[in-house]
Motif scaffolding. Structure first.
Motif, mmCIF file in Angstrom:
data_model
loop_
_atom_site.group_PDB
_atom_site.id
_atom_site.type_symbol
_atom_site.label_atom_id
_atom_site.label_comp_id
_atom_site.label_asym_id
_atom_site.label_seq_id
_atom_site.Cartn_x
_atom_site.Cartn_y
_atom_site.Cartn_z
ATOM 1 N N LEU A 72 0.981 -1.105 -0.027
ATOM 2 C CA LEU A 72 0.212 0.230 -0.014
ATOM 3 C C LEU A 72 1.217 1.460 -0.348
ATOM 4 O O LEU A 72 2.033 1.465 1.105
ATOM 5 N N LYS A 73 0.840 2.517 -0.865
ATOM 6 C CA LYS A 73 1.671 3.304 -1.240
ATOM 7 C C LYS A 73 0.681 4.890 -1.095
ATOM 8 O O LYS A 73 1.252 5.844 -1.439
ATOM 9 N N LEU A 74 -0.919 4.410 -1.742
ATOM 10 C CA LEU A 74 -1.138 5.535 -2.023
ATOM 11 C C LEU A 74 -2.994 5.121 -1.050
ATOM 12 O O LEU A 74 -3.165 4.073 -1.528
ATOM 13 N N ILE A 75 -2.931 6.155 -0.662
ATOM 14 C CA ILE A 75 -4.742 6.432 -0.225
ATOM 15 C C ILE A 75 -5.478 7.539 -0.639
ATOM 16 O O ILE A 75 -5.674 8.312 -0.356
ATOM 17 N N ALA A 76 -5.977 7.344 -2.314
ATOM 18 C CA ALA A 76 -6.415 8.180 -2.923
ATOM 19 C C ALA A 76 -8.137 7.818 -2.029
ATOM 20 O O ALA A 76 -8.963 7.930 -3.446
ATOM 21 N N ASN A 77 -8.320 8.823 -1.338
ATOM 22 C CA ASN A 77 -9.728 9.357 -1.094
ATOM 23 C C ASN A 77 -11.025 9.581 -1.393
ATOM 24 O O ASN A 77 -10.356 10.467 -2.602
ATOM 25 N N TYR A 78 -12.167 9.159 -1.944
ATOM 26 C CA TYR A 78 -13.246 9.855 -2.609
ATOM 27 C C TYR A 78 -13.957 10.519 -0.929
ATOM 28 O O TYR A 78 -14.620 10.026 -1.197
ATOM 29 N N GLY A 79 -13.417 12.336 -1.445
ATOM 30 C CA GLY A 79 -14.418 13.286 -0.958
ATOM 31 C C GLY A 79 -12.773 14.026 -0.470
ATOM 32 O O GLY A 79 -12.019 13.977 -0.775
ATOM 33 N N ALA A 80 -13.520 15.223 -0.003
ATOM 34 C CA ALA A 80 -12.972 16.117 0.006
ATOM 35 C C ALA A 80 -12.249 15.998 1.668
ATOM 36 O O ALA A 80 -11.001 16.059 2.084
ATOM 37 N N GLY A 81 -13.120 15.928 2.498
ATOM 38 C CA GLY A 81 -13.062 15.919 4.020
ATOM 39 C C GLY A 81 -11.988 13.984 4.445
ATOM 40 O O GLY A 81 -12.079 12.930 3.476
ATOM 41 N N VAL A 82 -10.852 14.590 5.418
ATOM 42 C CA VAL A 82 -9.910 13.438 5.424
ATOM 43 C C VAL A 82 -9.851 13.215 7.205
ATOM 44 O O VAL A 82 -8.744 12.081 8.121
ATOM 45 N N ASP A 83 -11.211 13.305 7.401
ATOM 46 C CA ASP A 83 -10.540 13.277 8.951
ATOM 47 C C ASP A 83 -10.913 11.778 9.541
ATOM 48 O O ASP A 83 -11.047 11.445 11.155
ATOM 49 N N HIS A 84 -11.407 10.993 9.106
ATOM 50 C CA HIS A 84 -11.805 9.731 9.160
ATOM 51 C C HIS A 84 -9.965 8.803 8.595
ATOM 52 O O HIS A 84 -10.005 7.502 8.778
ATOM 53 N N ILE A 85 -9.227 9.226 8.327
ATOM 54 C CA ILE A 85 -7.983 9.055 7.510
ATOM 55 C C ILE A 85 -6.789 9.740 9.158
ATOM 56 O O ILE A 85 -7.062 10.670 9.101
ATOM 57 N N ASP A 86 -5.679 8.529 9.376
ATOM 58 C CA ASP A 86 -4.678 9.168 10.652
ATOM 59 C C ASP A 86 -3.776 9.784 9.874
ATOM 60 O O ASP A 86 -2.964 9.011 9.110
#
Length: 328
Positions: A72-86
């Motif tokens: 795993l090298k990239l977390i490409a979040n679908y959405g603007a908010g990233v408060d669910h990701i450390d």
């Protein structure tokens, strides 16, 4: 890194055109049903993917990141908010995080104005009366709401969405006020005819309508706590299309029931779908199921941003929407 060999796991169903494009570009694993992954499923996905495409329903905390594989090298979040990701822990583990900012600003701002109007003009009460067959005809004193022109709108968080709300509010003749971590450039203030308040307490106590448009971060958790909610005028209204955690939902519910605040429009909730049942019983509250960014156009644009982030990363470059810890 050749994009054809990049294994991508998507945690939720996305618009069909987005899924189709991903299948063309990557070795992608799509979700069959539209339910959130369990913690075990998410941990498994993070062990076998080069790229994870999560959404806000996926809690990617320190413990979850500890289970991630070396791939795993990239977390490409679908959405603007990233408060669910450390994000900080991900960075320490050499995992980049990207998001999709700016796409939903207009859609969310439209919904913010819709909720302001819905609460102040009592639209849901009117709908309920009609659907129940209780309307007896026009009356000079029936279903009276309030005019929003001339009212003071206090925007908490003057980023892209806050500014889009300000632009619309001016068209409705509202006075725009705002509180932000940093004061905006004078030219932007002038464009929105916006008044800056350094003190959130002072702004809250003087506004007719409060709009929550800041992200959820450790510093904004319960920013509108019981003490601050009590500063609001009894005839004031609060609208939240950002994140539920910014408001102390139980304190808000108590004050709405006691008539200490005139009304509320909530599109987001502190504990997701687990909404305080007392909120549902109130006539002066408009509740929506997190619809702020829910337009077909917006969701497709979000998918396109995710694809660009992955593609750019696959080509050996920095994703254009990389999230940097400490800048949140």
């Amino acid at each position: 890194m050749g994009s054809q060999r990049l294994s991508v796991v998507v945690t939720r169903r996305l618009p069909e055109v987005v899924e189709t494009r991903m299948k063309e570009l990557f070795d992608v694993e799509l979700r069959d049903d539209d339910t959130p992954m369990t913690r075990d499923e998410l941990a498994s996905a993070m062990q076998r993917a080069d790229v994870l495409v999560p959404t806000l329903t996926d809690q990617i905390d320190q413990g979850m990141l500890a289970k991630a594989g070396d791939k795993l090298k990239l977390i490409a979040n679908y959405g603007a908010g990233v408060d669910h990701i450390d994000v900080a822990t991900a960075r320490q583990r050499g995992i980049l995080v990207a998001n999709t900012p700016g796409v939903s600003a207009d859609d969310t701002a439209d919904m913010t104005l819709a909720m302001i109007l819905a609460v102040t003009r009592r639209i849901p009460e009117g709908l309920a009366l009609m659907h129940a067959g209780g309307w007896q005809g026009w009356s000079p004193t029936a279903m009276l709401g309030g005019r929003i022109a001339g009212r003071r709108l206090g925007i908490l968080g003057m980023g892209r969405i806050g500014q889009a709300v300000a632009k619309r509010a001016r068209c409705f003749g509202m006075q725009v006020h705002y509180h932000n971590r940093r004061r905006l450039h004078a030219a932007i203030e002038a464009e929105h005819e916006a008044t800056y308040w350094e003190s959130l307490d002072q702004m809250v106590s003087r506004m007719d309508i409060i709009s929550i448009n800041c992200p959820h971060t450790p510093s904004t958790f319960h920013l509108m706590n019981a003490r601050r909610l009590k500063l609001m005028k009894p005839d004031a209204v609060i609208v939240n299309t950002s994140r539920g955690e910014v408001i102390d939902e139980n304190a808000l519910t108590r004050m709405l029931r006691a008539g200490e605040i005139a009304g509320a429009g909530l599109d987001v909730f502190e504990r997701g779908p687990d909404i305080n049942p007392r909120l549902r019983d109130l006539d002066n509250v408009v509740l929506l199921p997190h619809m702020g960014s829910a337009t077909r156009e917006g969701r497709i644009e979000m998918g396109e941003k995710v694809i660009i982030n992955i593609k750019t990363f696959a080509d050996g470059h920095r994703p254009p929407d990389q999230v940097v810890p400490g800048v949140l």
